[in-house]
Design a protein around this motif. Structure first.
Motif, PDB file in Angstrom:
ATOM      1  N   LYS A 128       0.817  -1.228   0.000  1.00 59.15           N
ATOM      2  CA  LYS A 128       0.000   0.000   0.000  1.00 59.15           C
ATOM      3  C   LYS A 128       0.844   1.268   0.000  1.00 59.15           C
ATOM      4  O   LYS A 128       0.326   2.352  -0.304  1.00 59.15           O
ATOM      5  CB  LYS A 128      -0.947   0.007   1.198  1.00 59.15           C
ATOM      6  CG  LYS A 128      -0.273   0.187   2.547  1.00 59.15           C
ATOM      7  CD  LYS A 128      -1.316   0.270   3.656  1.00 59.15           C
ATOM      8  CE  LYS A 128      -0.691   0.502   5.017  1.00 59.15           C
ATOM      9  NZ  LYS A 128      -1.698   0.603   6.076  1.00 59.15           N
ATOM     10  N   GLN A 134      -1.387   2.320  -8.235  1.00 59.70           N
ATOM     11  CA  GLN A 134      -2.709   2.561  -7.675  1.00 59.70           C
ATOM     12  C   GLN A 134      -2.549   3.159  -6.282  1.00 59.70           C
ATOM     13  O   GLN A 134      -1.514   2.997  -5.643  1.00 59.70           O
ATOM     14  CB  GLN A 134      -3.546   1.285  -7.606  1.00 59.70           C
ATOM     15  CG  GLN A 134      -3.034   0.232  -6.631  1.00 59.70           C
ATOM     16  CD  GLN A 134      -3.878  -1.023  -6.647  1.00 59.70           C
ATOM     17  OE1 GLN A 134      -3.818  -1.804  -7.588  1.00 59.70           O
ATOM     18  NE2 GLN A 134      -4.691  -1.219  -5.618  1.00 59.70           N
ATOM     19  N   ARG A 136      -4.727   5.723  -2.942  1.00 59.03           N
ATOM     20  CA  ARG A 136      -5.878   6.461  -2.398  1.00 59.03           C
ATOM     21  C   ARG A 136      -5.404   7.848  -1.992  1.00 59.03           C
ATOM     22  O   ARG A 136      -4.397   7.988  -1.281  1.00 59.03           O
ATOM     23  CB  ARG A 136      -6.488   5.727  -1.209  1.00 59.03           C
ATOM     24  CG  ARG A 136      -7.461   6.559  -0.399  1.00 59.03           C
ATOM     25  CD  ARG A 136      -8.295   5.715   0.548  1.00 59.03           C
ATOM     26  NE  ARG A 136      -9.308   4.948  -0.168  1.00 59.03           N
ATOM     27  CZ  ARG A 136     -10.278   4.261   0.423  1.00 59.03           C
ATOM     28  NH1 ARG A 136     -10.347   4.218   1.754  1.00 59.03           N
ATOM     29  NH2 ARG A 136     -11.173   3.592  -0.289  1.00 59.03           N
ATOM     30  N   THR A 143     -12.555  10.484  -0.008  1.00 60.16           N
ATOM     31  CA  THR A 143     -11.418   9.784  -0.600  1.00 60.16           C
ATOM     32  C   THR A 143     -11.524   9.751  -2.123  1.00 60.16           C
ATOM     33  O   THR A 143     -12.616   9.766  -2.691  1.00 60.16           O
ATOM     34  CB  THR A 143     -11.320   8.342  -0.079  1.00 60.16           C
ATOM     35  OG1 THR A 143     -12.522   7.641  -0.406  1.00 60.16           O
ATOM     36  CG2 THR A 143     -11.111   8.318   1.422  1.00 60.16           C
ATOM     37  N   ASP A 145      -9.957   7.271  -5.005  1.00 62.68           N
ATOM     38  CA  ASP A 145      -9.207   6.070  -5.353  1.00 62.68           C
ATOM     39  C   ASP A 145      -8.862   6.108  -6.838  1.00 62.68           C
ATOM     40  O   ASP A 145      -9.671   6.535  -7.664  1.00 62.68           O
ATOM     41  CB  ASP A 145     -10.026   4.806  -5.048  1.00 62.68           C
ATOM     42  CG  ASP A 145     -10.186   4.575  -3.556  1.00 62.68           C
ATOM     43  OD1 ASP A 145      -9.281   4.959  -2.799  1.00 62.68           O
ATOM     44  OD2 ASP A 145     -11.222   4.021  -3.156  1.00 62.68           O
ATOM     45  N   TRP A 146      -7.660   5.639  -7.164  1.00 60.87           N
ATOM     46  CA  TRP A 146      -7.240   5.666  -8.562  1.00 60.87           C
ATOM     47  C   TRP A 146      -6.363   4.454  -8.867  1.00 60.87           C
ATOM     48  O   TRP A 146      -5.772   3.846  -7.969  1.00 60.87           O
ATOM     49  CB  TRP A 146      -6.467   6.948  -8.890  1.00 60.87           C
ATOM     50  CG  TRP A 146      -5.160   7.057  -8.165  1.00 60.87           C
ATOM     51  CD1 TRP A 146      -4.937   7.583  -6.932  1.00 60.87           C
ATOM     52  CD2 TRP A 146      -3.888   6.593  -8.628  1.00 60.87           C
ATOM     53  NE1 TRP A 146      -3.612   7.473  -6.587  1.00 60.87           N
ATOM     54  CE2 TRP A 146      -2.943   6.879  -7.613  1.00 60.87           C
ATOM     55  CE3 TRP A 146      -3.443   5.968  -9.793  1.00 60.87           C
ATOM     56  CZ2 TRP A 146      -1.590   6.551  -7.735  1.00 60.87           C
ATOM     57  CZ3 TRP A 146      -2.099   5.639  -9.919  1.00 60.87           C
ATOM     58  CH2 TRP A 146      -1.193   5.945  -8.901  1.00 60.87           C
ATOM     59  N   SER A 147      -6.287   4.108 -10.135  1.00 60.52           N
ATOM     60  CA  SER A 147      -5.378   3.052 -10.580  1.00 60.52           C
ATOM     61  C   SER A 147      -4.953   3.347 -12.013  1.00 60.52           C
ATOM     62  O   SER A 147      -5.624   4.093 -12.745  1.00 60.52           O
ATOM     63  CB  SER A 147      -6.035   1.671 -10.492  1.00 60.52           C
ATOM     64  OG  SER A 147      -7.114   1.582 -11.407  1.00 60.52           O
TER      65      SER A 147
END
Length: 301
Positions: A128, A134, A136, A143, A145-147
């Motif tokens: 993480k 990817q 957060r 929040t 979130d992405w990838s």
């Protein structure tokens, strides 16, 4: 942000082995024997490294648990973990020893009998804070979130960023997808990196071009209904003939509140760039030689 390894120099061989394997998995690793130069202030450099690290691996052996220096490094790491609640502190057991009391409740990686199994535990634990593909993003309103994913379509390379914003203050979610389509010249350049085992550098080059473009241009869309809104642009270099076609698509989903919503795509890109830079490792000397060779070569080679 690097992964800091705290250890006794009597365990240097296995620590170097562990660090090398982490680097192969693109982790940004800080080991004193790799980073310190003649004349450096050891105390200051180590303190700075701990302060800037996103994970602390504590290598446990008979020698290290008795080391006052290791105890100080561990204490500093634990304080950061308590203060920030995001710094990973992971014990790594390399030989039978008495585990410090305040580490006994923590999950640990065991390298004593099965190095590969222990390595995967380390990789899982630090994923993480080391995965540059990817993440957060914590924001005041919720929040994000992405990838990032990538691939080839009809022989041409492309990148895609998928971004999901779920504000705490609104009963809806915003989905944004940013595509970067490479032309033949840009695809050939990426393949040069890929064939040299530097595909991650090749993707970083493309992503940086996107980030620069997003910083210089105001990418914003207003969502006034459930249908996706689209922005198109082209990043081209006449000198090399390379070009990236950029397509940004945003939409809102969930309970409609009857109001238009502004999506700042440039701000997304800025934050993603900061995150990727913070967790990505630096190329080693051998990789730098390859990178310089690619930069000096024709784009269509």
């Amino acid at each position: 942000m690097p992964v800091f390894i705290s250890y006794s120099h009597s365990d240097e061989l296995i620590v170097n082995k562990l660090a090398a394997h982490l680097v192969k998995h693109n982790a940004n690793v800080w080991v004193d024997t790799w980073e310190l130069n003649v004349g450096d202030s050891i105390l200051n450099r180590v303190q700075d490294a701990i302060q800037e690290s996103s994970a602390l691996l504590v290598v446990l052996s008979k020698t290290s648990v008795e080391s006052e220096w290791c105890k100080k490094e561990l204490s500093a790491g634990l304080m950061r973990e308590l203060d920030e609640k995001r710094v990973v502190v992971l014990p790594v057991l390399v030989e039978d020893c008495k585990i410090p009391l305040f580490l006994r409740e923590k999950m640990y990686a065991d390298l004593r009998t099965d190095f590969n199994r222990g390595l995967h535990k380390v990789l899982d634990a630090i994923a993480k804070v080391t995965n540059a593909d990817q993440g957060r993003l914590e924001q005041d309103e919720g929040t994000v979130d992405w990838s990032e994913d990538w691939g080839y379509n009809e022989g041409l390379f492309h990148l895609r960023f998928t971004i999901v914003n779920s504000p705490d203050t609104l009963p809806m979610t915003f989905l944004t997808q940013i595509y970067v389509f490479c032309n033949e010249v840009a695809t050939n350049r990426y393949k040069q990196y890929e064939n040299s085992g530097l595909d991650w550098i090749g993707r970083a080059v493309i992503a940086e071009a996107l980030f620069d473009f997003g910083e210089k241009n105001d990418f914003r869309v207003i969502l006034d209904n459930q249908f996706p809104q689209e922005i198109k642009a082209t990043i081209a270099d006449p000198k090399t003939g390379s070009a990236y076609d950029v397509v940004c698509e945003s939409r809102k989903m969930g309970q409609d509140n009857g109001k238009d919503q502004l999506i700042n795509i440039s701000d997304y890109l800025k934050q993603i760039r900061e995150y990727m830079r913070s967790v990505s490792r630096k190329p080693n000397p051998e990789e730098l030689v390859k990178i310089h060779a690619i930069i000096a070569s024709p784009w269509n080679a």
